[in-house]
Design a protein around this motif. Structure first.
Motif, short mmCIF file in Angstrom:
data_model
loop_
_atom_site.label_atom_id
_atom_site.label_comp_id
_atom_site.label_asym_id
_atom_site.label_seq_id
_atom_site.Cartn_x
_atom_site.Cartn_y
_atom_site.Cartn_z
N THR A 28 23.82 -24.01 98.08
CA THR A 28 24.97 -23.11 98.27
C THR A 28 24.90 -22.40 99.61
OG1 THR A 28 23.82 -21.30 97.13
CG2 THR A 28 25.17 -22.76 95.79
N ASN A 40 29.89 -18.76 95.56
CA ASN A 40 28.95 -19.71 95.00
C ASN A 40 27.51 -19.30 95.32
OD1 ASN A 40 28.00 -22.08 93.78
ND2 ASN A 40 28.24 -23.29 95.62
N THR A 78 24.77 -17.97 92.55
CA THR A 78 23.56 -18.77 92.41
C THR A 78 22.34 -17.87 92.48
OG1 THR A 78 24.62 -20.71 93.40
CG2 THR A 78 22.22 -20.70 93.35
N ALA A 111 28.52 -21.50 89.52
CA ALA A 111 27.22 -21.22 90.13
C ALA A 111 26.21 -20.70 89.12
CB ALA A 111 27.40 -20.21 91.27
#
Length: 567
Positions: free
Chosen positions: A198, A356, A360, A434
Motif C-alpha cells: 500500500t 488503503n 493497512t 485494507a
C-alpha cells in the motif's frame, strides 16, 4: 539480559498452564479442544512459550528487506494507473484506447501468474532468498524496458518481464516472513509486507501527480522502480535463508544458527528438539530427489483432507481478494476519476491509496489481537455497502462508456454531487478492503504444513494473479458493456457470496504455530474449535510472558553471586 537456561526453562514450562489440541477420534465424534499439561505436548508448543518477546534485530531486518518485494508490487499497481493517463501519444504516436490500456495492464498479471506458479518450485529447490534475488533481476530488466519504450509492444513486453518478477516476489515474500517470524508476531510481520504494498501504491500516485505536467514524466515514474529491487538484491547477499529451507537441504548447523538468532533466549536443547521436529516433517513426503518430492507433495495436497481444505481456503481467499474489484480500481482509478470529472485525477487517486495505507496500518495492530476470521466477517459487508453506493451513484451520474472516451450526459461541466458520493464510497471501500481481505489472504503459508507449503503457496498465489489477469483484461470492457452500475453491482454480489464462504469455511489461526494449523483442519473446518484454540493460545502466551517478566525481575533483585549461579 541473561538468557533463560536450565532451571529457568523448566520453571517456564511448569508455569505454562496448558496447550490445546484437537481430538479427531472419528468423523462422527464431536471435536473438542482438550487442555493437557505442556510437558505432554510437542516441542512446537514448548517453543511457543519462548516466542513472546519482541522480534530480534535479524527478524526485523529480514522482514523489512523482504517486504521490498511488497513495495515493488504496490508501486507497479500505482504507477500504471498514473502512466495510462499521462502517456498520451508517446507510444506509437496515438492515444491509447481502452483495449490497449487493458493489454498493457494485464501483461503484468499474466507474467505474475507464470512467475507465481514456478516460484512454488524455486523456493524449495533454490531457496527462499535466491528466489527473491532472481525476481529482483527480472524487475530491473522489465522496468528498464518500459522506461525506454516507444511502442505499445515494447511496453507490454517490459510489463510482462517485470510481472514474472512481481509474481515470484508476491509468493516468496510472505512465505519467507512467516517462516522467520515468532508465532505471536507472524500476522503482524506478514502485514508489514502488505503495508509496503500500500505504501508503494501511495508513493507511486504521489510521484505520478508530481510529474503529471512534465513532458514524458511517466518515464521518470517508471524508471524510479529500478531502485528498490537493486537495493533488495544487494541486501540479500548478506542475509540468511529460513531455517526450514536449510533443514530441507540437510544444512542443520545453518538452520540452528538462524534459530538461535531468532530465539536468543531459548534453551539450546529446545532448539535442537524443534530442529528434529522439522526434519521429521520434511521426511513425511516420500521421494529420493527434489522432483519426486514435488510430484508427491502435489499429490498430497489433493489427497490429504487437511491439506486440501487448506488449499480450498487459501485459493478461495485469494480469489475473493481479486474479484472484490480492488485491483481494477487501482489500475484504472485515475481513468475512473477522470471520467467523473476530476481534472487532476491522479491527485484524487492519492486519497484512495492513502486510505488503503492508513487502514493497512490499522490491520497491522489488529490482525493478531482480533483475529483473521473476525476481521473478514466485519469488513466484507462494509465493502458490499460501498460498492452498492457506487453502483447507485453511477446510475444517476449517467456515464456513457460506449466509446473509447467516457462521457457524462447528465452532470454538465465540473463535478456533480454524485461524483463526490463515488469518491466517499470508494474511500469507505478502500478502508474496508485494507483491514480485511487486502491482508488476510497473504497469511496463506500458515495454512499449509511445511511438507507441501511451497506447492500450496504456488496454487493460491497463482489464483491471485489469474484473477488479477481476468479483472485487468475485462474491467473497462465490463464498464462499457454492462455499465458502471452493473459492474459494481456484480462485484457487490460476489463479495456477498464470499462472506458466506468465510463464515462456513475459514477457521481462526491467530497465534498458532505453522506446524499446528493442519490439526485444526483435520476432519472438517472446525470453526468453533479453532476459535477456542486461538483463544487458549493467546491466554497461554500472556501467561508465559508474565512468567518470563517475573523471572527477569527476580534475577535483577538477586545478589550478583545468585545471578551468576542462575546463568
Amino acid at each position: 539480559m541473561p538468557g533463560i537456561k536450565g532451571k529457568d526453562t523448566a520453571a517456564v514450562q511448569d508455569a505454562s498452564l496448558e496447550t490445546t489440541s484437537i481430538s479427531d477420534a472419528s468423523s462422527s465424534v464431536h471435536h473438542s479442544a482438550k487442555i493437557v499439561p505442556i510437558n505432554n505436548t510437542d516441542n512446537t508448543s514448548v517453543l511457543l512459550t519462548f516466542s513472546n518477546t519482541k522480534p530480534t534485530l535479524l527478524v526485523v531486518v529480514l522482514t523489512f528487506v523482504t517486504s521490498i518485494s511488497g513495495f515493488l508490487f504496490g508501486y507497479d499497481t500505482g504507477y500504471i494507473s498514473s502512466a495510462l493517463v499521462a502517456i498520451g501519444q508517446d507510444l506509437d504516436g496515438h492515444t491509447l484506447h481502452n483495449g490497449q490500456k487493458e493489454l498493457i495492464t494485464s501483461a503484468t498479471s499474466l507474467g505474475a501468474l507464470i512467475g507465481a506458479i514456478f516460484a512454488g518450485l524455486f523456493v524449495d529447490f533454490l531457496g527462499r532468498r535466491p528466489t527473491i534475488m532472481g525476481s529482483n533481476v527480472l524487475f530491473i530488466v522489465g522496468s528498464a524496458m518500459q522506461t525506454g519504450a516507444h511502442s505499445v509492444g515494447v511496453m507490454m513486453g517490459g510489463r510482462f518481464v517485470m510481472g514474472i518478477g512481481v509474481g515470484i516476489g508476491s509468493l516468496t515474500a510472505p512465505l519467507f516472513i512467516s517462516e522467520m517470524a515468532p508465532s505471536n508476531m507472524r500476522g503482524r510481520l506478514v502485514v508489514v509486507n502488505v503495508l509496503c504494498i500500500t505504501g508503494g501504491q501511495l508513493i507511486a500516485y504521489a510521484i505520478g501527480a508530481g510529474v503529471e505536467k512534465v513532458s514524458q514524466g511517466w518515464r521518470i515514474l517508471v524508471g524510479l522502480s529500478i531502485l528498490p529491487p537493486t537495493l533488495q538484491l544487494v541486501a540479500f547477499f548478506f542475509l540468511p535463508d529460513t531455517p526450514r529451507f536449510y533443514l530441507m537441504k540437510n544444512r542443520v548447523e545453518e538452520a540452528k544458527n538462524v534459530l538461535l538468532r531468532i530465539y536468543p533466549e531459548v534453551d539450546e536443547k529446545l532448539i535442537d528438539a524443534k530442529i528434529q521436529e522439522l526434519i521429521a516433517i520434511n521426511n513425511e513426503v516420500p521421494g529420493d530427489n527434489f522432483f519426486k518430492k514435488i510430484v508427491n507433495a502435489t499429490k498430497e495436497i489433493h489427497t490429504v483432507p487437511s491439506n486440501f481444505r487448506a488449499l480450498l481456503i487459501s485459493c478461495g481467499l485469494q480469489g475473493i481478494q481479486q474479484f472484490s474489484s480492488w485491483n481494477s480500481l487501482m489500475y484504472f482509478s485515475a481513468t475512473i476519476f477522470q471520467t467523473v470529472g476530476f481534472k487532476n485525477s491522479t491527485a484524487v487517486s492519492i486519497i484512495i491509496a492513502g486510505t488503503n495505507f492508513v487502514f493497512t496500518l490499522v490491520a497491522f495492530f489488529a490482525i493478531d489481537r482480533i483475529g483473521r476470521r473476525r476481521i473478514l466477517l466485519f469488513s466484507l459487508p462494509c465493502m458490499v455497502a460501498a460498492l452498492v453506493v457506487c453502483a447507485i451513484a453511477f446510475h444517476f451520474l449517467n456515464v456513457d462508456f460506449s466509446n473509447s472516451t467516457a462521457v457524462i450526459h447528465s452532470s454538465g461541466n465540473g463535478i456533480s454531487g454524485w461524483g463526490v458520493v463515488i469518491i466517499v464510497a470508494m474511500i469507505c471501500f478502500a478502508a474496508s478492503y485494507a483491514i480485511g481481505i487486502g491482508n488476510v489472504p497473504w497469511q496463506q503459508s500458515e495454512l499449509f504444513p511445511q511438507s507441501v507449503r511451497g506447492v500450496g503457496c504456488a496454487y493460491c498465489t497463482g489464483v491471485n494473479w489469474g484473477g488479477s489477469l481476468i479483472i485487468a483484461a475485462t474491467f473497462l470492457t465490463m464498464m462499457q458493456n454492462i455499465t458502471p452500475t452493473g459492474t459494481f453491482a456484480f462485484f457487490a454480489g460476489l463479495i456477498t457470496v464470499s462472506w458466506l464462504l468465510v463464515f462456513f469455511m475459514y477457521p481462526e489461526l491467530s497465534g498458532l504455530e505453522l506446524e499446528e494449523t493442519q490439526k485444526v483442519l483435520t476432519n472438517g473446518f472446525n470453526i468453533k474449535e479453532s476459535e477456542r484454540l486461538a483463544k487458549e493460545r493467546r491466554r497461554q502466551a500472556a501467561l508465559a510472558k508474565d512468567q518470563i517478566n517475573a523471572t527477569f525481575a527476580s534475577e535483577k533483585k538477586a545478589s550478583p553471586l545468585q545471578t551468576l549461579e542462575t546463568v
